[in-house]
Design a protein around this motif. Structure first.
Motif, PDB file in Angstrom:
ATOM      1  N   VAL A 165     122.010  54.274  19.293  1.00 30.84           N
ATOM      2  CA  VAL A 165     120.811  53.712  19.920  1.00 30.84           C
ATOM      3  C   VAL A 165     120.437  54.638  21.080  1.00 30.84           C
ATOM      4  O   VAL A 165     121.170  54.733  22.064  1.00 30.84           O
ATOM      5  N   PRO A 166     119.294  55.340  20.966  1.00 29.70           N
ATOM      6  CA  PRO A 166     118.907  56.265  22.035  1.00 29.70           C
ATOM      7  C   PRO A 166     118.399  55.527  23.271  1.00 29.70           C
ATOM      8  O   PRO A 166     117.652  54.568  23.171  1.00 29.70           O
ATOM      9  N   ARG A 167     118.848  56.002  24.423  1.00 31.05           N
ATOM     10  CA  ARG A 167     118.394  55.439  25.695  1.00 31.05           C
ATOM     11  C   ARG A 167     117.956  56.580  26.602  1.00 31.05           C
ATOM     12  O   ARG A 167     118.502  57.672  26.543  1.00 31.05           O
ATOM     13  N   ASN A 168     116.969  56.292  27.452  1.00 30.58           N
ATOM     14  CA  ASN A 168     116.507  57.308  28.390  1.00 30.58           C
ATOM     15  C   ASN A 168     117.437  57.332  29.613  1.00 30.58           C
ATOM     16  O   ASN A 168     118.360  56.513  29.706  1.00 30.58           O
ATOM     17  N   PRO A 169     117.224  58.246  30.560  1.00 28.03           N
ATOM     18  CA  PRO A 169     118.127  58.342  31.720  1.00 28.03           C
ATOM     19  C   PRO A 169     118.234  57.063  32.555  1.00 28.03           C
ATOM     20  O   PRO A 169     119.220  56.862  33.250  1.00 28.03           O
ATOM     21  N   THR A 170     117.238  56.189  32.485  1.00 30.61           N
ATOM     22  CA  THR A 170     117.316  54.938  33.246  1.00 30.61           C
ATOM     23  C   THR A 170     117.964  53.815  32.436  1.00 30.61           C
ATOM     24  O   THR A 170     118.071  52.685  32.909  1.00 30.61           O
TER      25      THR A 170
END
Length: 194
Positions: A165-170
C-alpha cells in the motif's frame, strides 16, 4: 450540553463558525446521515488564486464545501467519514472506504490496507481491498472473505489484491496511484461511457 472531547470526533463549531452537512444537491441531510461537510466563518478562504472555476466549485453562497464526507451525532459532534472523491457508489449504495479499511486493518495478518473503487459493468463500481500482509505471514483471499462476513454484504470488498500500500511522506495512502495501477484505462473508458 457542556461539550467535552469525544473519541473520533473532529469537534463542534467554534465561536463565529457555522457547519452544515449537505447532499449532492446542496440540501441538508437528515440528522445522523452522511453528507458533505460545509463550513462558514471568519477563517474561510476567499478564493483559489487566479482560478475562478475552482473557486466556484467549492465556495457557494458563502459556504466552503470541504470535500469531506461527515455526519453529526446527537450531542452535536461532527465525525469525518471519508473524502467525497473516494466514495464508491456500488449498485446505488455509497461505500466509504475508510470504514472498510478500519474494519480490515483489525485483522491480525493485515499490515496495511487501502480500499478503492474499480469499474464494474453491472454495479458501476465495486470495492477492491489492496492488502499488505504483515512481514513473515501469509494470507489468503478466502481468509479475508471469511473475516468480512461480519460486514454488511454491500460493504464487503468484491476484489482482494495482495500488494504493498503506497503512502506519501506524511503517511497518507496514495489512492490515485492505486487507481492508476488497478483501473488504468478501464476507469477512463468507464467514465467516458457514463
Amino acid at each position: 450540553m457542556d461539550h467535552i472531547d469525544k473519541v473520533g470526533a473532529i469537534g463542534v463549531p467554534g465561536y463565529g463558525w457555522s457547519v452544515k452537512i449537505v447532499d449532492e444537491h446542496d440540501q441538508p441531510v437528515e440528522f445522523g446521515q452522511v453528507g458533505e461537510l460545509c463550513v462558514q466563518g471568519p477563517g474561510v478562504m476567499t478564493c483559489y488564486y487566479h482560478d475562478p472555476d475552482a473557486t466556484a466549485e467549492v465556495l457557494k453562497d458563502g459556504w466552503l464545501h470541504t470535500g469531506d464526507m461527515a455526519k453529526q451525532d446527537e450531542d452535536g459532534f461532527y465525525f469525518l467519514v471519508d473524502r467525497k472523491k473516494d466514495v464508491i457508489i456500488s449498485g446505488g449504495e455509497n461505500l466509504y472506504p475508510v470504514q472498510i479499511e478500519e474494519f480490515l486493518s483489525a485483522y491480525p495478518k493485515v499490515h496495511d490496507v487501502a480500499v478503492i473503487g474499480l469499474p464494474d459493468h453491472r454495479l458501476g463500481e465495486i470495492a477492491a481491498a489492496v492488502i499488505q500482509v504483515k512481514e513473515g505471514m501469509t494470507c489468503t483471499e478466502s481468509e479475508i472473505n471469511q473475516y468480512c462476513t461480519d460486514l454488511p454484504r454491500y460493504k464487503r470488498p468484491r476484489k482482494i489484491i495482495f500488494a504493498d500500500v503506497p503512502r506519501n511522506p506524511t503517511g497518507k495512502i496514495e489512492k490515485p496511484k492505486l487507481r492508476e495501477k488497478y483501473c488504468g484505462v478501464r476507469l477512463v473508458e468507464a467514465q467516458n461511457r457514463a
